[in-house]
Design an enzyme around this catalytic site. Structure first.
Site, PDB file in Angstrom:
ATOM      1  N   ASP A  44      58.420  50.807  50.661  1.00  0.00           N
ATOM      2  CA  ASP A  44      59.814  50.469  50.978  1.00  0.00           C
ATOM      3  C   ASP A  44      59.917  49.167  51.770  1.00  0.00           C
ATOM      4  O   ASP A  44      60.909  48.930  52.456  1.00  0.00           O
ATOM      5  CB  ASP A  44      60.475  51.631  51.727  1.00  0.00           C
ATOM      6  CG  ASP A  44      59.735  51.956  53.021  1.00  0.00           C
ATOM      7  OD1 ASP A  44      58.632  51.400  53.230  1.00  0.00           O
ATOM      8  OD2 ASP A  44      60.259  52.755  53.811  1.00  0.00           O
ATOM      9  N   HIS A 248      47.545  23.197  43.036  1.00  0.00           N
ATOM     10  CA  HIS A 248      48.351  24.225  43.713  1.00  0.00           C
ATOM     11  C   HIS A 248      47.452  25.203  44.464  1.00  0.00           C
ATOM     12  O   HIS A 248      47.663  26.416  44.420  1.00  0.00           O
ATOM     13  CB  HIS A 248      49.242  24.965  42.702  1.00  0.00           C
ATOM     14  CG  HIS A 248      50.346  24.107  42.159  1.00  0.00           C
ATOM     15  ND1 HIS A 248      51.039  24.402  41.005  1.00  0.00           N
ATOM     16  CD2 HIS A 248      50.868  22.936  42.613  1.00  0.00           C
ATOM     17  CE1 HIS A 248      51.937  23.459  40.776  1.00  0.00           C
ATOM     18  NE2 HIS A 248      51.846  22.558  41.734  1.00  0.00           N
ATOM     19  N   ASP A 265      49.466  19.806  52.092  1.00  0.00           N
ATOM     20  CA  ASP A 265      50.779  19.656  51.463  1.00  0.00           C
ATOM     21  C   ASP A 265      51.627  20.786  52.013  1.00  0.00           C
ATOM     22  O   ASP A 265      51.459  21.947  51.630  1.00  0.00           O
ATOM     23  CB  ASP A 265      50.634  19.753  49.936  1.00  0.00           C
ATOM     24  CG  ASP A 265      51.963  19.531  49.200  1.00  0.00           C
ATOM     25  OD1 ASP A 265      53.024  19.582  49.847  1.00  0.00           O
ATOM     26  OD2 ASP A 265      51.916  19.332  47.962  1.00  0.00           O
ATOM     27  N   ASP A 276      58.923  18.347  52.128  1.00  0.00           N
ATOM     28  CA  ASP A 276      57.748  18.463  51.251  1.00  0.00           C
ATOM     29  C   ASP A 276      56.864  17.229  51.505  1.00  0.00           C
ATOM     30  O   ASP A 276      57.121  16.161  50.961  1.00  0.00           O
ATOM     31  CB  ASP A 276      58.244  18.516  49.795  1.00  0.00           C
ATOM     32  CG  ASP A 276      57.114  18.661  48.795  1.00  0.00           C
ATOM     33  OD1 ASP A 276      55.958  18.867  49.217  1.00  0.00           O
ATOM     34  OD2 ASP A 276      57.384  18.559  47.580  1.00  0.00           O
ATOM     35  N   HIS A 359      49.532  14.459  37.478  1.00  0.00           N
ATOM     36  CA  HIS A 359      50.888  14.976  37.720  1.00  0.00           C
ATOM     37  C   HIS A 359      51.879  13.832  37.859  1.00  0.00           C
ATOM     38  O   HIS A 359      51.499  12.664  37.897  1.00  0.00           O
ATOM     39  CB  HIS A 359      50.923  15.913  38.941  1.00  0.00           C
ATOM     40  CG  HIS A 359      50.495  15.282  40.246  1.00  0.00           C
ATOM     41  ND1 HIS A 359      51.299  14.410  40.951  1.00  0.00           N
ATOM     42  CD2 HIS A 359      49.358  15.412  40.983  1.00  0.00           C
ATOM     43  CE1 HIS A 359      50.682  14.050  42.066  1.00  0.00           C
ATOM     44  NE2 HIS A 359      49.485  14.628  42.106  1.00  0.00           N
ATOM     45  N   HIS A 363      59.867  14.441  42.494  1.00  0.00           N
ATOM     46  CA  HIS A 363      60.890  15.371  41.996  1.00  0.00           C
ATOM     47  C   HIS A 363      62.083  15.298  42.936  1.00  0.00           C
ATOM     48  O   HIS A 363      61.983  14.776  44.053  1.00  0.00           O
ATOM     49  CB  HIS A 363      60.321  16.799  41.929  1.00  0.00           C
ATOM     50  CG  HIS A 363      59.592  17.229  43.168  1.00  0.00           C
ATOM     51  ND1 HIS A 363      60.223  17.737  44.270  1.00  0.00           N
ATOM     52  CD2 HIS A 363      58.270  17.170  43.508  1.00  0.00           C
ATOM     53  CE1 HIS A 363      59.330  18.010  45.220  1.00  0.00           C
ATOM     54  NE2 HIS A 363      58.127  17.658  44.784  1.00  0.00           N
ATOM     55  N   HIS A 370      61.553  22.028  44.538  1.00  0.00           N
ATOM     56  CA  HIS A 370      61.736  21.312  43.276  1.00  0.00           C
ATOM     57  C   HIS A 370      63.202  21.503  42.937  1.00  0.00           C
ATOM     58  O   HIS A 370      63.583  22.481  42.305  1.00  0.00           O
ATOM     59  CB  HIS A 370      60.826  21.868  42.169  1.00  0.00           C
ATOM     60  CG  HIS A 370      59.373  21.618  42.458  1.00  0.00           C
ATOM     61  ND1 HIS A 370      58.355  22.211  41.765  1.00  0.00           N
ATOM     62  CD2 HIS A 370      58.760  20.805  43.363  1.00  0.00           C
ATOM     63  CE1 HIS A 370      57.185  21.788  42.238  1.00  0.00           C
ATOM     64  NE2 HIS A 370      57.415  20.939  43.214  1.00  0.00           N
ATOM     65  N   GLU A 407      54.931  10.996  45.523  1.00  0.00           N
ATOM     66  CA  GLU A 407      53.680  11.682  45.844  1.00  0.00           C
ATOM     67  C   GLU A 407      52.529  11.386  44.882  1.00  0.00           C
ATOM     68  O   GLU A 407      52.016  12.266  44.205  1.00  0.00           O
ATOM     69  CB  GLU A 407      53.915  13.189  45.885  1.00  0.00           C
ATOM     70  CG  GLU A 407      54.672  13.770  44.703  1.00  0.00           C
ATOM     71  CD  GLU A 407      54.823  15.286  44.835  1.00  0.00           C
ATOM     72  OE1 GLU A 407      53.788  15.966  44.975  1.00  0.00           O
ATOM     73  OE2 GLU A 407      55.956  15.778  44.773  1.00  0.00           O
ATOM     74  N   TYR A 411      42.407  12.552  42.164  1.00  0.00           N
ATOM     75  CA  TYR A 411      41.591  13.770  42.295  1.00  0.00           C
ATOM     76  C   TYR A 411      40.325  13.585  41.465  1.00  0.00           C
ATOM     77  O   TYR A 411      40.410  13.386  40.255  1.00  0.00           O
ATOM     78  CB  TYR A 411      42.391  14.990  41.784  1.00  0.00           C
ATOM     79  CG  TYR A 411      43.790  15.007  42.358  1.00  0.00           C
ATOM     80  CD1 TYR A 411      44.050  15.592  43.592  1.00  0.00           C
ATOM     81  CD2 TYR A 411      44.844  14.365  41.683  1.00  0.00           C
ATOM     82  CE1 TYR A 411      45.322  15.559  44.141  1.00  0.00           C
ATOM     83  CE2 TYR A 411      46.117  14.324  42.226  1.00  0.00           C
ATOM     84  CZ  TYR A 411      46.358  14.922  43.454  1.00  0.00           C
ATOM     85  OH  TYR A 411      47.613  14.872  43.995  1.00  0.00           O
ATOM     86  N   ARG A 428      46.294  12.891  48.196  1.00  0.00           N
ATOM     87  CA  ARG A 428      47.706  12.747  47.814  1.00  0.00           C
ATOM     88  C   ARG A 428      48.462  12.318  49.067  1.00  0.00           C
ATOM     89  O   ARG A 428      48.122  12.736  50.173  1.00  0.00           O
ATOM     90  CB  ARG A 428      48.269  14.071  47.264  1.00  0.00           C
ATOM     91  CG  ARG A 428      49.739  14.015  46.889  1.00  0.00           C
ATOM     92  CD  ARG A 428      50.196  15.154  45.956  1.00  0.00           C
ATOM     93  NE  ARG A 428      50.164  16.471  46.548  1.00  0.00           N
ATOM     94  CZ  ARG A 428      49.227  17.385  46.297  1.00  0.00           C
ATOM     95  NH1 ARG A 428      48.273  17.124  45.438  1.00  0.00           N
ATOM     96  NH2 ARG A 428      49.263  18.565  46.873  1.00  0.00           N
ATOM     97  N   GLU A 430      52.515  12.063  50.231  1.00  0.00           N
ATOM     98  CA  GLU A 430      53.856  12.455  49.768  1.00  0.00           C
ATOM     99  C   GLU A 430      54.880  12.300  50.874  1.00  0.00           C
ATOM    100  O   GLU A 430      54.702  12.808  51.981  1.00  0.00           O
ATOM    101  CB  GLU A 430      53.822  13.918  49.310  1.00  0.00           C
ATOM    102  CG  GLU A 430      55.191  14.461  48.917  1.00  0.00           C
ATOM    103  CD  GLU A 430      55.136  15.850  48.308  1.00  0.00           C
ATOM    104  OE1 GLU A 430      54.215  16.614  48.636  1.00  0.00           O
ATOM    105  OE2 GLU A 430      56.036  16.175  47.495  1.00  0.00           O
TER     106      GLU A 430
HETATM  107  N1  GLY Z   1      54.487  20.980  47.298  1.00  0.00           N
HETATM  108  C1  GLY Z   1      54.929  20.975  45.983  1.00  0.00           C
HETATM  109  C2  GLY Z   1      55.044  19.615  45.472  1.00  0.00           C
HETATM  110  O1  GLY Z   1      54.568  18.688  46.084  1.00  0.00           O
HETATM  111  O2  GLY Z   1      55.662  19.379  44.478  1.00  0.00           O
HETATM  112 MN    MN Z   2      56.439  17.516  46.038  1.00  0.00          MN
HETATM  113 MN    MN Z   3      54.217  18.716  48.175  1.00  0.00          MN
END
Ligand code: GLY
Ligand code: MN
Ligand code: MN
Length: 461
Positions: A44, A248, A265, A276, A359, A363, A370, A407, A411, A428, A430
């Site tokens: 529950d 991820h 991240d 983000d 990638h 975004h 996102h 971002e 890699y 990365r 961002e």
């Molecule tokens: N943390 C998710 C992205 O960078 O899109």
């Molecule tokens: Mn992002």
């Molecule tokens: Mn991110």
């Protein structure tokens, strides 16, 4: 002391009016916008409840089991909230509920009813209405209520009452509104980004070889919560060494080793708005020459993308600029072999860079990490080649009030022909970028970013 609800919730009722005016311009109708479901974690126990962002954008209401209904006909605009009734017994266990009467007043709705009466009231509201503005297949329990209500109206067909003949996805209208942030939203996003910037700096200062990824995750969470952010906006990624090449990565269980790069991240959600941010730094506080070389390439690629963060740029201009710098860097460092992939233009055209950069460069950012909003223009343009069916519509232009992330990354997984000094590095960088009339504002600007800034931050350990 009473709260001045006219100003506190004015933005939400203004958004409802704006949406209803758009509905009227499309011939009028009724919109049904439910909040999210509650999800059981086990037995529950529930996962922490997070309201639906579209619902929240139009209401400011954060309780579960609620639906906004907007009636927008030629001569009338009415906004109605369905929500839980007061329940003294449940409120002892779970906390305060507004109940319809207080909720209508507090959140400036024209009317509010118990959620249990939705099934009875919806057929009335949908009678003789031109269009239903509803997004099907998002909340199945509301889907079935809407379907039953439509059937109930159709059953009255012989008495001359008509059910809506057309259904329009209401989310598309709200998505476009959400894409452009107002001053209040920008202030919240700035707060979210500033808290996250401080959290990243804290994580850098607390990093030492021998610690575990989850210890840094805890530092981030501590900084989020002690500043009043309600939650991380998404699962924090704390990835040391080769884990940084898992885009991820979520487990955050590994031990940090001397000589590793650490990629974090992470961003908090403050009053429903996301941040983000990604930073990558050396576990021991000092970049070695190979780490520094790759880091500077990623940093230069982000700078190249930032040049296009201004009104009038096409959404993909920044990505294309970043890819160019990254690919040149891959050729310069020998990650890509010129003899195999050819010139810079060849390596971009053949997408050879994707071995190390797989990638996109960003975004939309807002209530969702996102965030919603079309990345392309609504119309196919004349110059679009007829044979190009894959992506029919061109990318849209950036405009003031939009918020994007930028971002880029590199890699490097171990592979034959790839110089070993770069193996298992994942980098990365961002930031959260508000497009302004004059260009842009970097909301996450206080996060240490250059090699000098990061090393200086880590020297204070
Ligand atoms: N943390 C998710 C992205 O960078 O899109
Ligand atoms: Mn992002
Ligand atoms: Mn991110």
């Amino acid at each position: 002391m009473s709260i001045d609800t006219t100003t506190k919730f004015a933005a939400y009722s203004a958004r409802r009016q704006q949406l209803m005016s758009q509905m009227q311009a499309q011939g009028g109708g009724v919109a049904v916008i439910p909040t999210a479901r509650e999800w059981i974690r086990n037995s529950d126990n529930h996962f922490p409840f997070r309201h639906d962002s579209h619902f929240y954008y139009l209401s400011g209401f954060t309780e579960p089991e609620a639906v906004v209904v907007l009636v927008a006909t030629a001569d009338k605009q009415q906004s109605i909230l369905f929500c839980r009734e007061k329940n003294p017994e449940r409120e002892i266990w779970d906390g305060f509920r507004f109940g319809p009467e207080a909720a209508a007043k507090e959140f400036s709705f024209d009317a509010a009813y118990p959620i249990a009466s939705l099934a009875e009231k919806l057929p009335e509201l949908l009678s003789d209405v031109h269009k239903l503005f509803y997004s099907a297949a998002q909340e199945p329990h509301i889907d079935s209520q809407v379907q039953q209500s439509l059937q109930a109206v159709r059953d009255k067909g012989r008495s001359g009452i008509k059910a809506p003949g057309i259904t329009v996805d209401v989310r598309e209208l709200i998505d476009e509104m959400r894409l452009f942030k107002d001053a209040k939203e920008i202030a919240l996003m700035q707060r979210a980004a500033s808290i996250s910037a401080e959290a990243h700096a804290r994580a850098m200062r607390s990093t030492k070889p021998g610690k575990f990824e989850y210890e840094l995750e805890a530092e981030l969470l501590y900084e989020f919560r002690r500043n009043g952010a309600q939650a991380p906006a998404y699962g924090s990624i704390v990835a040391t060494g080769a884990n940084a090449c898992i885009l991820h990565y979520q487990s955050n269980q590994a031990q940090i080793k001397e000589g590793d790069l650490v990629l974090i991240d992470a961003g908090c959600e403050f009053d429903s708005y996301a941040s983000d941010i990604t930073r990558t730094f050396p576990a021991n506080g000092k970049f070695n020459p190979a780490q520094k070389r790759l880091y500077e390439i990623v940093l230069a690629s982000q700078q190249a993308a930032l040049e296009y963060a201004r009104p009038g740029s096409q959404y993909m201009d920044g990505h294309n600029a970043a890819v160019r710098v990254l690919t040149q860097g891959m050729l310069d460092t020998g990650l890509l072999d010129k003899n195999k992939v050819g010139s810079l233009d060849d390596a971009i055209a053949s997408a050879a860079f994707r071995q190390f950069y797989m990638h996109g460069t960003g975004h939309w950012l807002g209530l969702d990490v996102h965030d919603v909003g079309d990345y392309r223009t609504t119309e196919k343009t004349a110059e679009q080649p007829a044979e190009k069916t894959e992506h029919i519509r061109p990318y849209r232009q950036l405009q003031p009030g939009m918020v994007i992330t930028i971002e880029p990354g590199i890699y490097v997984r171990p592979a034959e022909g790839v110089p070993q000094e770069y193996w298992d590095m994942g980098i990365r960088i961002e930031d959260d970028i508000l497009i302004t009339t004059g260009g842009h504002l970097n909301l996450s600007r206080d996060t240490p970013k250059t090699v000098a800034e990061i090393e200086a931050e880590m020297r204070t350990r």
